[in-house]
Design a protein around this motif. Structure first.
Motif, short mmCIF file in Angstrom:
data_model
loop_
_atom_site.label_atom_id
_atom_site.label_comp_id
_atom_site.label_asym_id
_atom_site.label_seq_id
_atom_site.Cartn_x
_atom_site.Cartn_y
_atom_site.Cartn_z
N UNK A 1 0.83 -1.20 0.00
CA UNK A 1 0.00 0.00 0.00
C UNK A 1 0.87 1.26 0.00
N UNK A 2 1.96 1.21 0.74
CA UNK A 2 2.93 2.31 0.79
C UNK A 2 3.46 2.61 -0.61
N UNK A 3 3.87 1.58 -1.33
CA UNK A 3 4.41 1.77 -2.67
C UNK A 3 3.35 2.29 -3.63
N UNK A 4 2.15 1.72 -3.56
CA UNK A 4 1.08 2.14 -4.46
C UNK A 4 0.69 3.60 -4.23
N UNK A 5 0.68 4.02 -2.96
CA UNK A 5 0.34 5.41 -2.65
C UNK A 5 1.36 6.37 -3.24
N UNK A 6 2.63 6.05 -3.09
CA UNK A 6 3.67 6.92 -3.65
C UNK A 6 3.56 7.00 -5.17
N UNK A 7 3.23 5.89 -5.82
CA UNK A 7 3.12 5.88 -7.27
C UNK A 7 1.94 6.71 -7.77
N UNK A 8 0.94 6.92 -6.92
CA UNK A 8 -0.21 7.74 -7.31
C UNK A 8 -0.07 9.19 -6.84
N UNK A 9 1.12 9.56 -6.39
CA UNK A 9 1.36 10.94 -6.00
C UNK A 9 0.93 11.30 -4.60
N UNK A 10 0.67 10.29 -3.78
CA UNK A 10 0.27 10.54 -2.40
C UNK A 10 1.49 10.42 -1.49
N UNK B 1 12.53 1.49 -1.87
CA UNK B 1 11.51 0.52 -1.48
C UNK B 1 10.42 0.45 -2.55
N UNK B 2 9.97 1.61 -3.01
CA UNK B 2 8.92 1.63 -4.03
C UNK B 2 9.38 0.90 -5.29
N UNK B 3 10.61 1.16 -5.71
CA UNK B 3 11.14 0.51 -6.92
C UNK B 3 11.26 -0.99 -6.74
N UNK B 4 11.61 -1.43 -5.54
CA UNK B 4 11.76 -2.86 -5.31
C UNK B 4 10.41 -3.57 -5.29
N UNK B 5 9.37 -2.87 -4.80
CA UNK B 5 8.03 -3.47 -4.72
C UNK B 5 7.29 -3.37 -6.05
N UNK B 6 7.43 -2.23 -6.72
CA UNK B 6 6.75 -1.99 -7.99
C UNK B 6 7.78 -1.54 -9.03
N UNK B 7 8.65 -2.45 -9.49
CA UNK B 7 9.76 -2.07 -10.38
C UNK B 7 9.32 -1.45 -11.70
N UNK B 8 8.11 -1.76 -12.16
CA UNK B 8 7.65 -1.22 -13.44
C UNK B 8 6.76 0.01 -13.27
N UNK B 9 6.59 0.46 -12.02
CA UNK B 9 5.64 1.55 -11.80
C UNK B 9 6.23 2.94 -11.87
N UNK B 10 7.55 3.07 -11.75
CA UNK B 10 8.18 4.39 -11.69
C UNK B 10 8.52 4.85 -13.10
N UNK B 11 8.09 6.06 -13.45
CA UNK B 11 8.43 6.60 -14.77
C UNK B 11 8.79 8.07 -14.65
N UNK B 12 9.70 8.54 -15.49
CA UNK B 12 10.12 9.95 -15.44
C UNK B 12 9.03 10.87 -15.99
N UNK B 13 9.22 12.16 -15.72
CA UNK B 13 8.26 13.16 -16.20
C UNK B 13 8.86 14.54 -16.16
N UNK B 14 8.00 15.55 -16.16
CA UNK B 14 8.44 16.93 -16.23
C UNK B 14 8.05 17.70 -14.97
N UNK B 15 8.87 18.71 -14.66
CA UNK B 15 8.56 19.68 -13.61
C UNK B 15 8.08 20.95 -14.29
#
Length: 383
Positions: free
Chosen positions: A108-117, A231-245
């Motif tokens: 849940x921790x990893x999923x929340x971070x991936x959704x911007x929470x 931790x997020x990358x280890x739990x959800x290795x395919x979930x992290x993607x780059x973007x813009x500021x």
């Protein structure tokens, strides 16, 4: 067992647990993480004359956690808990909850971070494995109560047991326990809520506990080095993607980033964008577009926060409410739009603009020193 401390007599020790009858006729289950706080709770329970049973939940890999600093409920901490139980002469059991902890807390921790929470796994842990499962085990063992080392106070009020801040504000953990139900609070005991940490360590020394000088756990237990992204990358290795500021007002593209998991609302450091006329902060995160929106501090000001999955503890007064929207924030005056509790959605209205309110954090509501409930921040209303 006869008390060996000059600070509290057996009668005084028993009073800390608010037992329903004579201590000699009672059984206390103590949740033992392996740290000094829960170890002192166990020592005080034993000193009261009650039968004591210690329980430790192994929450993540024992081998990987051995020797790791700032952890709990794994590795050397399990060994420390067992050593304390052996010294004090009571039974100690370890239950493997690694799978449940991963599903309910880490994933849940990893999923929340991936959704911007910005998640708070300690609250999820208290609401799940620590209280729900430990309370069930304690009742199955026929215990009169479950005692923990949290720094909060359980006081009896006109409507029953109430949850109050610890007397030592520097140690208060009430923010992390707002999800405690009234039924759980009837059974729980928090004997350290009225003690300063220095006194707790003195008690540990007088009982001869090897953990007396053990450092406090730091940060999130399964992220002792503070590297959340790893931790997020280890739990959800395919979930992290780059973007813009991008600038929240002008829409100007200010550069790239390696993933929204590296940012939280209100963050100023680590943006790695220079040449701006004023300091910039993270204003919002759009996980769908992988966009980090930044701007001046004034854009962080919000007039309200929408909270979901709310819990209420005891009666709600007509007014005089305050709320904390971060664990280290000061309580600020609020009013409520909606009925708090039973999982309902509620809107907090701040008396003055509040800054850096991040979705995923908890909003915990107080009436004076009493915790009346709270919920998860889902969104905010700008000033």
């Amino acid at each position: 067992m006869e008390s060996r401390t000059n600070l509290l007599s057996p009668r005084e020790s028993a009073a800390l647990f608010d037992l329903p009858r004579a201590a000699a006729d009672c059984r206390i289950v103590v949740a033992m993480s392996g740290g000094v706080d829960s170890s002192v709770v166990a020592a005080l329970a034993a000193a009261s004359g009650a039968e004591v049973i210690g329980i430790t939940l192994q929450l993540y890999d024992y081998g990987a956690a051995t020797g790791r600093k700032g952890a709990c409920c794994a590795g050397d901490d399990i060994r420390d808990a067992r050593t304390v139980a052996d010294r004090l002469g009571f039974a100690h059991y370890v239950f493997d909850h690694e799978s449940a902890f991963r599903e309910e807390v880490v994933d849940r921790f990893a999923d929340d971070y991936l959704t911007g929470r910005t998640p708070i796994p300690c609250i999820r842990c208290n609401m799940g494995p620590k209280f729900t499962d430990l309370l069930r085990m304690a009742r199955e063992l026929g215990a009169d109560c479950l005692a923990t080392g949290h720094y909060v106070r359980r006081l009896m009020g006109p409507a029953g047991a109430e949850l109050h801040r610890a007397l030592d504000p520097a140690r208060d953990q009430s923010y992390f326990l707002y999800g405690t139900t009234e039924a759980q609070l009837d059974y729980l005991r928090f004997p350290l809520g009225g003690l300063p940490k220095a006194e707790v360590r003195r008690i540990a020394e007088e009982f001869g506990l090897a953990v007396a000088a053990k450092p406090d756990s730091q940060d999130i237990c399964f992220v002792p080095d503070g590297d959340y992204a790893r931790i997020v990358k280890s739990v959800r290795p395919d979930g992290v993607r780059p973007g813009r500021i991008v600038h929240a007002e002008s829409g100007e593209d200010l550069g790239g980033h390696a993933g929204v998991i590296h940012f939280t609302v209100g963050q100023r450091r680590g943006l790695e964008i220079g040449g701006q006329p004023e300091p910039l902060y993270v204003i919002s995160l759009d996980a769908d577009s992988a966009e980090v929106r930044v701007g001046p501090r004034r854009l962080l000001a919000v007039g309200g926060a929408h909270i979901v999955e709310t819990n209420r503890i005891g009666p709600l007064p007509d007014g005089g409410l305050t709320a904390k929207v971060r664990s280290m924030a000061r309580p600020v005056p609020v009013t409520l739009d909606g009925s708090l509790g039973d999982g309902a959605n509620v809107t907090l209205r701040f008396a003055e603009p509040e800054f850096g309110v991040a979705p995923g954090q908890a909003a915990v509501i107080y009436a004076g020193e009493r915790v009346v409930g709270g919920g998860w921040i889902e969104g905010t209303d700008p000033v």
